[in-house]
Scaffold this motif. Sequence first.
Motif, PDB file in Angstrom:
ATOM      1  N   ALA A  25       0.813  -1.210   0.000  1.00 36.34           N
ATOM      2  CA  ALA A  25       0.000   0.000   0.000  1.00 36.34           C
ATOM      3  C   ALA A  25       0.850   1.265   0.000  1.00 36.34           C
ATOM      4  CB  ALA A  25      -0.943  -0.013   1.207  1.00 36.34           C
ATOM      5  N   ASP A  26       2.022   1.223   0.599  1.00 36.74           N
ATOM      6  CA  ASP A  26       2.909   2.379   0.684  1.00 36.74           C
ATOM      7  C   ASP A  26       3.661   2.520  -0.643  1.00 36.74           C
ATOM      8  OD1 ASP A  26       4.818   4.303   1.228  1.00 36.74           O
ATOM      9  OD2 ASP A  26       5.316   3.510   3.215  1.00 36.74           O
ATOM     10  N   ALA A  27       3.216   3.435  -1.492  1.00 36.84           N
ATOM     11  CA  ALA A  27       3.819   3.608  -2.805  1.00 36.84           C
ATOM     12  C   ALA A  27       5.273   4.026  -2.719  1.00 36.84           C
ATOM     13  CB  ALA A  27       3.020   4.621  -3.623  1.00 36.84           C
ATOM     14  N   ASN A  28       5.598   4.845  -1.738  1.00 36.15           N
ATOM     15  CA  ASN A  28       6.974   5.300  -1.581  1.00 36.15           C
ATOM     16  C   ASN A  28       7.892   4.118  -1.232  1.00 36.15           C
ATOM     17  OD1 ASN A  28       9.142   7.130  -1.353  1.00 36.15           O
ATOM     18  ND2 ASN A  28       8.817   7.322   0.850  1.00 36.15           N
ATOM     19  N   PHE A  29       7.427   3.254  -0.331  1.00 34.56           N
ATOM     20  CA  PHE A  29       8.206   2.079   0.036  1.00 34.56           C
ATOM     21  C   PHE A  29       8.377   1.140  -1.158  1.00 34.56           C
ATOM     22  CE2 PHE A  29       7.881  -2.418   1.317  1.00 34.56           C
ATOM     23  CZ  PHE A  29       9.120  -2.558   1.944  1.00 34.56           C
ATOM     24  N   VAL A  30       7.312   0.942  -1.921  1.00 35.15           N
ATOM     25  CA  VAL A  30       7.362   0.061  -3.088  1.00 35.15           C
ATOM     26  C   VAL A  30       8.377   0.579  -4.106  1.00 35.15           C
ATOM     27  CG1 VAL A  30       6.049  -0.746  -5.093  1.00 35.15           C
ATOM     28  CG2 VAL A  30       5.020  -0.846  -2.830  1.00 35.15           C
ATOM     29  N   SER A  31       8.355   1.893  -4.336  1.00 32.23           N
ATOM     30  CA  SER A  31       9.285   2.484  -5.297  1.00 32.23           C
ATOM     31  C   SER A  31      10.730   2.265  -4.865  1.00 32.23           C
ATOM     32  CB  SER A  31       8.991   3.974  -5.454  1.00 32.23           C
ATOM     33  OG  SER A  31       9.905   4.573  -6.336  1.00 32.23           O
ATOM     34  N   ARG A  32      11.017   2.457  -3.579  1.00 32.93           N
ATOM     35  CA  ARG A  32      12.373   2.283  -3.088  1.00 32.93           C
ATOM     36  C   ARG A  32      12.781   0.811  -3.130  1.00 32.93           C
ATOM     37  NH1 ARG A  32      10.360   4.971   1.307  1.00 32.93           N
ATOM     38  NH2 ARG A  32      11.089   3.315   2.713  1.00 32.93           N
ATOM     39  N   ALA A  33      11.872  -0.068  -2.696  1.00 27.51           N
ATOM     40  CA  ALA A  33      12.202  -1.494  -2.615  1.00 27.51           C
ATOM     41  C   ALA A  33      12.437  -2.118  -3.984  1.00 27.51           C
ATOM     42  CB  ALA A  33      11.082  -2.240  -1.886  1.00 27.51           C
ATOM     43  N   ASN A  34      11.689  -1.662  -5.008  1.00 31.77           N
ATOM     44  CA  ASN A  34      11.794  -2.274  -6.334  1.00 31.77           C
ATOM     45  C   ASN A  34      12.822  -1.611  -7.248  1.00 31.77           C
ATOM     46  OD1 ASN A  34       9.867  -4.183  -5.680  1.00 31.77           O
ATOM     47  ND2 ASN A  34       8.169  -3.027  -6.565  1.00 31.77           N
ATOM     48  N   SER A  35      13.365  -0.475  -6.847  1.00 29.77           N
ATOM     49  CA  SER A  35      14.381   0.185  -7.672  1.00 29.77           C
ATOM     50  C   SER A  35      15.752   0.213  -7.002  1.00 29.77           C
ATOM     51  CB  SER A  35      13.949   1.622  -8.000  1.00 29.77           C
ATOM     52  OG  SER A  35      13.784   2.387  -6.812  1.00 29.77           O
ATOM     53  N   ALA A  36      15.827  -0.228  -5.749  1.00 29.67           N
ATOM     54  CA  ALA A  36      17.093  -0.206  -5.017  1.00 29.67           C
ATOM     55  C   ALA A  36      18.034  -1.286  -5.544  1.00 29.67           C
ATOM     56  CB  ALA A  36      16.834  -0.417  -3.526  1.00 29.67           C
ATOM     57  N   LEU A  37      19.323  -1.060  -5.325  1.00 31.42           N
ATOM     58  CA  LEU A  37      20.347  -2.041  -5.689  1.00 31.42           C
ATOM     59  C   LEU A  37      20.634  -2.921  -4.470  1.00 31.42           C
ATOM     60  CD1 LEU A  37      22.794   0.220  -7.712  1.00 31.42           C
ATOM     61  CD2 LEU A  37      21.106  -1.374  -8.610  1.00 31.42           C
ATOM     62  N   TYR A  38      20.303  -4.193  -4.583  1.00 34.03           N
ATOM     63  CA  TYR A  38      20.457  -5.124  -3.472  1.00 34.03           C
ATOM     64  C   TYR A  38      21.880  -5.708  -3.480  1.00 34.03           C
ATOM     65  CZ  TYR A  38      15.382  -5.309  -2.635  1.00 34.03           C
ATOM     66  OH  TYR A  38      14.067  -5.002  -2.334  1.00 34.03           O
ATOM     67  N   ALA A  39      22.391  -5.953  -2.286  1.00 37.27           N
ATOM     68  CA  ALA A  39      23.660  -6.656  -2.152  1.00 37.27           C
ATOM     69  C   ALA A  39      23.439  -8.134  -2.459  1.00 37.27           C
ATOM     70  CB  ALA A  39      24.218  -6.481  -0.745  1.00 37.27           C
ATOM     71  N   VAL A  40      24.349  -8.735  -3.232  1.00 35.31           N
ATOM     72  CA  VAL A  40      24.179 -10.108  -3.704  1.00 35.31           C
ATOM     73  C   VAL A  40      25.190 -11.024  -3.035  1.00 35.31           C
ATOM     74  CG1 VAL A  40      24.006 -11.606  -5.722  1.00 35.31           C
ATOM     75  CG2 VAL A  40      23.493  -9.164  -5.936  1.00 35.31           C
ATOM     76  N   ARG A  41      24.722 -12.196  -2.629  1.00 27.23           N
ATOM     77  CA  ARG A  41      25.609 -13.226  -2.088  1.00 27.23           C
ATOM     78  C   ARG A  41      25.202 -14.568  -2.685  1.00 27.23           C
ATOM     79  NH1 ARG A  41      26.385 -16.557   2.848  1.00 27.23           N
ATOM     80  NH2 ARG A  41      24.200 -16.146   3.453  1.00 27.23           N
ATOM     81  N   GLU A  42      26.168 -15.328  -3.199  1.00 27.76           N
ATOM     82  CA  GLU A  42      25.904 -16.635  -3.794  1.00 27.76           C
ATOM     83  C   GLU A  42      26.709 -17.697  -3.061  1.00 27.76           C
ATOM     84  OE1 GLU A  42      26.206 -16.729  -8.073  1.00 27.76           O
ATOM     85  OE2 GLU A  42      26.060 -14.537  -8.165  1.00 27.76           O
ATOM     86  N   PHE A  43      26.076 -18.852  -2.842  1.00 26.50           N
ATOM     87  CA  PHE A  43      26.769 -19.943  -2.170  1.00 26.50           C
ATOM     88  C   PHE A  43      26.057 -21.257  -2.469  1.00 26.50           C
ATOM     89  CE2 PHE A  43      23.715 -17.939   0.647  1.00 26.50           C
ATOM     90  CZ  PHE A  43      23.009 -18.992   1.205  1.00 26.50           C
ATOM     91  N   GLU A  44      26.747 -22.342  -2.216  1.00 27.14           N
ATOM     92  CA  GLU A  44      26.194 -23.686  -2.401  1.00 27.14           C
ATOM     93  C   GLU A  44      25.723 -24.210  -1.053  1.00 27.14           C
ATOM     94  OE1 GLU A  44      25.933 -25.057  -5.433  1.00 27.14           O
ATOM     95  OE2 GLU A  44      26.883 -23.249  -6.270  1.00 27.14           O
ATOM     96  N   GLU A  45      24.551 -24.872  -1.056  1.00 25.03           N
ATOM     97  CA  GLU A  45      23.993 -25.391   0.188  1.00 25.03           C
ATOM     98  C   GLU A  45      23.163 -26.624  -0.109  1.00 25.03           C
ATOM     99  OE1 GLU A  45      22.279 -22.972   3.758  1.00 25.03           O
ATOM    100  OE2 GLU A  45      20.585 -23.501   2.468  1.00 25.03           O
ATOM    101  N   LYS A  46      23.582 -27.771   0.402  1.00 24.28           N
ATOM    102  CA  LYS A  46      22.852 -29.024   0.285  1.00 24.28           C
ATOM    103  C   LYS A  46      22.488 -29.347  -1.165  1.00 24.28           C
ATOM    104  CE  LYS A  46      20.878 -28.708   4.928  1.00 24.28           C
ATOM    105  NZ  LYS A  46      19.644 -28.658   5.753  1.00 24.28           N
ATOM    106  N   GLY A  47      23.429 -29.227  -2.050  1.00 23.72           N
ATOM    107  CA  GLY A  47      23.223 -29.569  -3.452  1.00 23.72           C
ATOM    108  C   GLY A  47      22.488 -28.531  -4.260  1.00 23.72           C
ATOM    109  N   ALA A  48      22.228 -27.370  -3.692  1.00 29.36           N
ATOM    110  CA  ALA A  48      21.521 -26.309  -4.401  1.00 29.36           C
ATOM    111  C   ALA A  48      22.394 -25.066  -4.485  1.00 29.36           C
ATOM    112  CB  ALA A  48      20.201 -25.982  -3.705  1.00 29.36           C
ATOM    113  N   HIS A  49      22.228 -24.319  -5.560  1.00 30.77           N
ATOM    114  CA  HIS A  49      22.907 -23.033  -5.672  1.00 30.77           C
ATOM    115  C   HIS A  49      21.952 -21.952  -5.161  1.00 30.77           C
ATOM    116  CE1 HIS A  49      25.860 -20.176  -7.227  1.00 30.77           C
ATOM    117  NE2 HIS A  49      24.824 -19.427  -7.542  1.00 30.77           N
ATOM    118  N   VAL A  50      22.408 -21.176  -4.204  1.00 29.88           N
ATOM    119  CA  VAL A  50      21.572 -20.173  -3.546  1.00 29.88           C
ATOM    120  C   VAL A  50      22.039 -18.785  -3.934  1.00 29.88           C
ATOM    121  CG1 VAL A  50      20.696 -19.317  -1.331  1.00 29.88           C
ATOM    122  CG2 VAL A  50      21.218 -21.765  -1.622  1.00 29.88           C
ATOM    123  N   VAL A  51      21.071 -17.940  -4.309  1.00 28.09           N
ATOM    124  CA  VAL A  51      21.341 -16.534  -4.583  1.00 28.09           C
ATOM    125  C   VAL A  51      20.536 -15.719  -3.576  1.00 28.09           C
ATOM    126  CG1 VAL A  51      21.296 -14.672  -6.283  1.00 28.09           C
ATOM    127  CG2 VAL A  51      21.629 -17.045  -7.029  1.00 28.09           C
TER     128      VAL A  51
END
Length: 554
Positions: A146-172
């Motif tokens: 409902a908060d348009a301002n929050f939605v705009s920030r959350a969907n346009s922000a640059l997220y920090a990325v971490r990748e690793f292997e866990e129990k036979g799966a690749h996790v992003v």
Amino acid sequence: MEKRIFAAVLISIGFLWLWAAVAPKLFPELMKKPVPAKVETTSTAATMTTSTQPAPVTASTATTPAVAAPAEAPAVAPIAATAQTITKIESSDYVAKFTNRGAELVSFQLTHYKARPSDKNDQTLVELVKEREPNRTDYPFAIEAADANFVSRANSALYAVREFEEKGAHVVEYRWSDGAHAITKTFRFTGEYLFNFAVSVTPPIPYRVAVGPGIRTLGPDEKDNQFIVTGNGVVQRDDSLKVINRAKAESLSIFPAVQYVGIEDNYFLSALRPEKSSGSILRAIDVPAAEKKEKRRELYAAVNAAPDGVVSGAAFFGPKEAKVVDRYGFEKTLQLGVFGIIARFFLAALLWLNKFTKNYGWAIIVLTLIIKLVLYPLQHKWLIGMKKMQKLQPKQEAIKARYKKAKSDPEQRQKMNTEMMKLYQQEGINPAGGCLPFVLQIPILWGFYGLLSHAIELRGAPFIFWIHDLSMKDPYYITPILMTATMFIQQAITPSTADPAQKKMFLIMPLVMGWIFKEFPTGLVLYWLMQNLLTIVQQLIMNKFTDPATPPAG
């Protein structure tokens, strides 16, 4: 009897026409071992974008009480990336691309399916998620609130990325925080079509994650095919599937609890299967059509977050191939029509026959021959009955002559029918027996129709010469014309007891069938054409080796 047969055939044609008109709008072989997903990450310069405003998430769109954020939210350390990063997930079946801008899925290509399968020169792959305009941030797994301002920030922000292997799966894993809210999105890949997702927002607020709009862009051939319906919504609850027509969908449809929710067309499916959530929704939007002035309605499928701010489950972007949907529990989306059981049997038979023929067109011909052999005793009995009826015609005419007022006098008509039935009993003839072969053809015909218009295994399957796709109509209408011609030949050599007026009515049938079948999948026309040819051969043999139908003296 021929009146009954004629009525049965007309009813069959009517049902087939009705099914072709409304069905697209209303309605176990182990998989090969998956290849582990490969991941490729690239970075580009950071560029800010704006988001398309989603429908607000309010108490009316959630199925549990909204969780209000604390009056004074605890401080959260800011987390963000400095550059846009594209993470590519590659498996033997698909290539997916995720961006850290909004932590969204921006592309999903299927490696085994072409956008235009009948065009050998076009190698473009089917894209269930297609990269759109740079200012769009409403890709799959975008946040709606409902908060348009929050939605705009959350969907346009640059997220920090971490990748690793866990129990036979690749996790992003994607993480972002602006100091007031923290968002984490996690995706787990094992190389299969189905992958897991989890999203959390702290402190919790009412929100949802969505896929859409729509599912894919149709090629020119599929756009011209009246049996291809794309972008409909699907919801399964309590093992019951509901299909929501895209053009008639409400702006917002709320479902308290679902097994899965998604968007489909004849051959492909995008769906979310929630494990932790507060219900699901289907949301419709009207967007300007590229080729026409009027707007086009598209659907989003979304899953609401639980009260603690977490939503998790599994996502599926893939083909509605029988062994695939059976494996992942989406088998009800493979909608093969009223006679789906028969269509499934035919599909399994065609897949098996194709191992030897290496061509689905020849597999259809072989299967038609097998069906003809199975139905031969009934059809043979019918042909014998027709010859007997032909011999009885003088006696029938004599009975009719004694009751000239039968059409207007109910009492005389009843006496005439009684005398006719006695004649049939004396000669050992069942006047209704001739309808059975035609009645049995109805579920077979509908089964083939459902199979050829929804089985992705036959999408783009070529035959010979000009037939490059058995799931599409004949581009030159050659097979419908041949089918119509064989129906005329079949009528000409089949014994008949019809009067001249009835014979003229029967002449209309091949023309009506040819007109209907000209828009049907070529594989269906091929089946009916082969049925006609085999019946002609059967009738010619019977006419040669049985006594001619000579009326008895007197």
